[in-house]
Design a protein around this motif. Structure first.
Motif, PDB file in Angstrom:
ATOM      1  N   VAL A 109      57.154 -28.192 -47.250  1.00  0.00           N
ATOM      2  CA  VAL A 109      56.119 -27.720 -47.764  1.00  0.00           C
ATOM      3  C   VAL A 109      56.336 -26.209 -46.978  1.00  0.00           C
ATOM      4  N   LEU A 110      56.633 -26.285 -45.916  1.00  0.00           N
ATOM      5  CA  LEU A 110      56.815 -24.743 -45.029  1.00  0.00           C
ATOM      6  C   LEU A 110      58.315 -24.619 -44.775  1.00  0.00           C
ATOM      7  N   THR A 111      58.710 -23.420 -45.105  1.00  0.00           N
ATOM      8  CA  THR A 111      60.244 -23.265 -44.820  1.00  0.00           C
ATOM      9  C   THR A 111      60.343 -21.899 -44.070  1.00  0.00           C
ATOM     10  N   LEU A 112      61.199 -21.809 -42.938  1.00  0.00           N
ATOM     11  CA  LEU A 112      61.525 -20.651 -42.100  1.00  0.00           C
ATOM     12  C   LEU A 112      62.314 -19.816 -42.916  1.00  0.00           C
ATOM     13  N   VAL A 113      61.973 -18.683 -43.279  1.00  0.00           N
ATOM     14  CA  VAL A 113      62.805 -17.620 -44.189  1.00  0.00           C
ATOM     15  C   VAL A 113      63.834 -17.010 -43.176  1.00  0.00           C
ATOM     16  N   ASP A 138      55.150 -23.315 -49.615  1.00  0.00           N
ATOM     17  CA  ASP A 138      55.419 -23.822 -51.058  1.00  0.00           C
ATOM     18  C   ASP A 138      54.229 -24.580 -51.416  1.00  0.00           C
ATOM     19  N   ILE A 139      53.160 -23.762 -52.071  1.00  0.00           N
ATOM     20  CA  ILE A 139      51.796 -24.403 -52.213  1.00  0.00           C
ATOM     21  C   ILE A 139      52.128 -25.501 -53.252  1.00  0.00           C
ATOM     22  N   GLY A 140      53.053 -25.496 -54.142  1.00  0.00           N
ATOM     23  CA  GLY A 140      53.339 -26.471 -55.336  1.00  0.00           C
ATOM     24  C   GLY A 140      53.682 -27.900 -54.714  1.00  0.00           C
ATOM     25  N   ALA A 141      54.565 -27.757 -53.470  1.00  0.00           N
ATOM     26  CA  ALA A 141      55.053 -28.842 -52.708  1.00  0.00           C
ATOM     27  C   ALA A 141      53.853 -29.529 -51.887  1.00  0.00           C
ATOM     28  N   LEU A 142      52.740 -28.922 -51.804  1.00  0.00           N
ATOM     29  CA  LEU A 142      51.574 -29.500 -51.044  1.00  0.00           C
ATOM     30  C   LEU A 142      51.028 -30.961 -51.709  1.00  0.00           C
ATOM     31  N   TYR A 143      51.113 -30.772 -53.192  1.00  0.00           N
ATOM     32  CA  TYR A 143      50.305 -31.709 -53.949  1.00  0.00           C
ATOM     33  C   TYR A 143      50.787 -33.191 -53.732  1.00  0.00           C
ATOM     34  N   ASN A 144      50.320 -34.122 -53.542  1.00  0.00           N
ATOM     35  CA  ASN A 144      50.533 -35.429 -53.446  1.00  0.00           C
ATOM     36  C   ASN A 144      49.493 -36.319 -54.262  1.00  0.00           C
ATOM     37  N   PHE A 161      48.132 -39.166 -53.547  1.00  0.00           N
ATOM     38  CA  PHE A 161      47.435 -39.980 -52.720  1.00  0.00           C
ATOM     39  C   PHE A 161      46.344 -39.072 -52.353  1.00  0.00           C
ATOM     40  N   HIS A 162      45.001 -39.708 -52.548  1.00  0.00           N
ATOM     41  CA  HIS A 162      43.810 -39.008 -52.104  1.00  0.00           C
ATOM     42  C   HIS A 162      43.848 -38.434 -50.772  1.00  0.00           C
ATOM     43  N   GLY A 163      43.701 -37.133 -50.430  1.00  0.00           N
ATOM     44  CA  GLY A 163      43.631 -36.586 -49.248  1.00  0.00           C
ATOM     45  C   GLY A 163      44.798 -35.953 -48.694  1.00  0.00           C
ATOM     46  N   GLU A 164      45.919 -36.504 -49.229  1.00  0.00           N
ATOM     47  CA  GLU A 164      47.270 -36.363 -48.574  1.00  0.00           C
ATOM     48  C   GLU A 164      47.665 -34.715 -48.918  1.00  0.00           C
ATOM     49  N   THR A 165      47.310 -34.238 -49.958  1.00  0.00           N
ATOM     50  CA  THR A 165      47.381 -32.810 -50.379  1.00  0.00           C
ATOM     51  C   THR A 165      46.683 -31.807 -49.253  1.00  0.00           C
ATOM     52  N   GLU A 166      45.374 -32.208 -48.976  1.00  0.00           N
ATOM     53  CA  GLU A 166      44.933 -31.361 -47.819  1.00  0.00           C
ATOM     54  C   GLU A 166      45.396 -31.588 -46.557  1.00  0.00           C
ATOM     55  N   ARG A 167      45.746 -32.777 -46.197  1.00  0.00           N
ATOM     56  CA  ARG A 167      46.479 -33.034 -44.887  1.00  0.00           C
ATOM     57  C   ARG A 167      47.698 -32.177 -44.866  1.00  0.00           C
ATOM     58  N   ASN A 168      48.573 -32.226 -46.035  1.00  0.00           N
ATOM     59  CA  ASN A 168      49.895 -31.330 -46.012  1.00  0.00           C
ATOM     60  C   ASN A 168      49.583 -29.988 -45.619  1.00  0.00           C
ATOM     61  N   LEU A 169      48.281 -29.348 -46.277  1.00  0.00           N
ATOM     62  CA  LEU A 169      48.107 -28.065 -46.067  1.00  0.00           C
ATOM     63  C   LEU A 169      47.828 -27.911 -44.648  1.00  0.00           C
ATOM     64  N   ARG A 170      46.945 -28.659 -44.084  1.00  0.00           N
ATOM     65  CA  ARG A 170      46.473 -28.475 -42.639  1.00  0.00           C
ATOM     66  C   ARG A 170      47.604 -28.559 -41.766  1.00  0.00           C
ATOM     67  N   ASP A 171      48.286 -29.459 -42.021  1.00  0.00           N
ATOM     68  CA  ASP A 171      49.724 -29.625 -41.246  1.00  0.00           C
ATOM     69  C   ASP A 171      50.506 -28.300 -41.113  1.00  0.00           C
ATOM     70  N   ALA A 172      50.754 -27.784 -42.432  1.00  0.00           N
ATOM     71  CA  ALA A 172      51.646 -26.561 -42.505  1.00  0.00           C
ATOM     72  C   ALA A 172      50.782 -25.504 -41.798  1.00  0.00           C
ATOM     73  N   SER A 192      42.460 -29.119 -56.263  1.00  0.00           N
ATOM     74  CA  SER A 192      42.622 -27.480 -56.219  1.00  0.00           C
ATOM     75  C   SER A 192      41.358 -26.960 -55.513  1.00  0.00           C
ATOM     76  N   LYS A 193      40.448 -27.500 -55.926  1.00  0.00           N
ATOM     77  CA  LYS A 193      39.095 -26.818 -55.060  1.00  0.00           C
ATOM     78  C   LYS A 193      39.213 -27.043 -53.777  1.00  0.00           C
ATOM     79  N   ARG A 194      39.511 -28.498 -53.304  1.00  0.00           N
ATOM     80  CA  ARG A 194      39.619 -28.889 -51.848  1.00  0.00           C
ATOM     81  C   ARG A 194      40.775 -28.226 -51.231  1.00  0.00           C
ATOM     82  N   VAL A 195      41.971 -27.834 -51.757  1.00  0.00           N
ATOM     83  CA  VAL A 195      42.700 -27.188 -51.125  1.00  0.00           C
ATOM     84  C   VAL A 195      42.505 -25.483 -51.231  1.00  0.00           C
TER      85      VAL A 195
END
Length: 184
Positions: free
Chosen positions: A4-8, A78-84, A86-97, A130-133
């Motif tokens: 989800v998060l890449t060091l450029v 990579d916002i597209g890679a956030l999506y999962n 399972f309920h709540g996982e997408t938002e958790r991925n974003l918070r982790d990033a 999308s709204k929760r993200v």
């Protein structure tokens, strides 16, 4: 955060960016406030910019040049890679990033083609994900305590949710057009 998060590592310099005099001047004026150097420590750290414009205009190069100019790590979300599924996982991925970006502060967080991931489009076709993200991102943008500067790029402002465009979300919005003859 699992891709989800890449060091450029392909960092650019502002001198690599043709034109964009207003953006370069703006960044130069805020470098000290971002890094917290002496004399600028009392200034509020800049929050971020939105680079809006046509494809091929140099928005991505400009994002990489911010990191080079401010000597800070550039993290591409990579916002597209956030999506999962399972309920709540997408938002958790974003918070982790976002937590990782904060842990690396001062850092630059690059949200490329943000409208493709955050356009809410009226229909609730994704069950409200999308709204929760968007809500998670907006809350973080308001509450963050770390020096994480956002560089968001977008091709189509009409696809961006109005909440993201509200005053105070970004310090400034810059239009990036195709380079003219003089710049080329």
């Amino acid at each position: 955060s699992g891709g989800v998060l890449t060091l450029v590592t392909d960092i650019a310099r502002l001198t690599d960016v043709g034109g964009q005099a207003r953006l370069k001047k703006w960044l130069d004026r805020r470098r000290g406030a971002f890094s917290g150097e002496a004399g600028a420590a009392t200034l509020d750290a800049p929050k971020g910019v939105l680079l809006l414009g046509v494809q091929g205009g140099g928005k991505s190069l400009a994002a990489r040049a911010v990191a080079g100019s401010w000597a800070a790590p550039l993290l591409r979300l990579d916002i597209g890679a956030l999506y999962n599924k399972f309920h709540g996982e997408t938002e958790r991925n974003l918070r982790d990033a976002l937590d990782t970006a904060g842990a690396m502060a001062p850092s630059i967080l690059w949200l490329d083609e943000i409208e493709k991931a955050l356009s809410t489009g009226g229909a609730d076709s994704d069950g409200g994900v999308s709204k929760r993200v968007l809500g998670t991102l907006l809350t973080w943008m308001s509450d963050r305590r770390h020096r994480v500067f956002i560089v968001a790029t977008a091709n189509d402002i009409s696809q961006l949710p109005p909440e993201l465009m509200r005053k105070g979300r970004f310090d400034e919005i810059f239009f990036v057009d195709l380079p003219g003859t003089e710049v080329r």
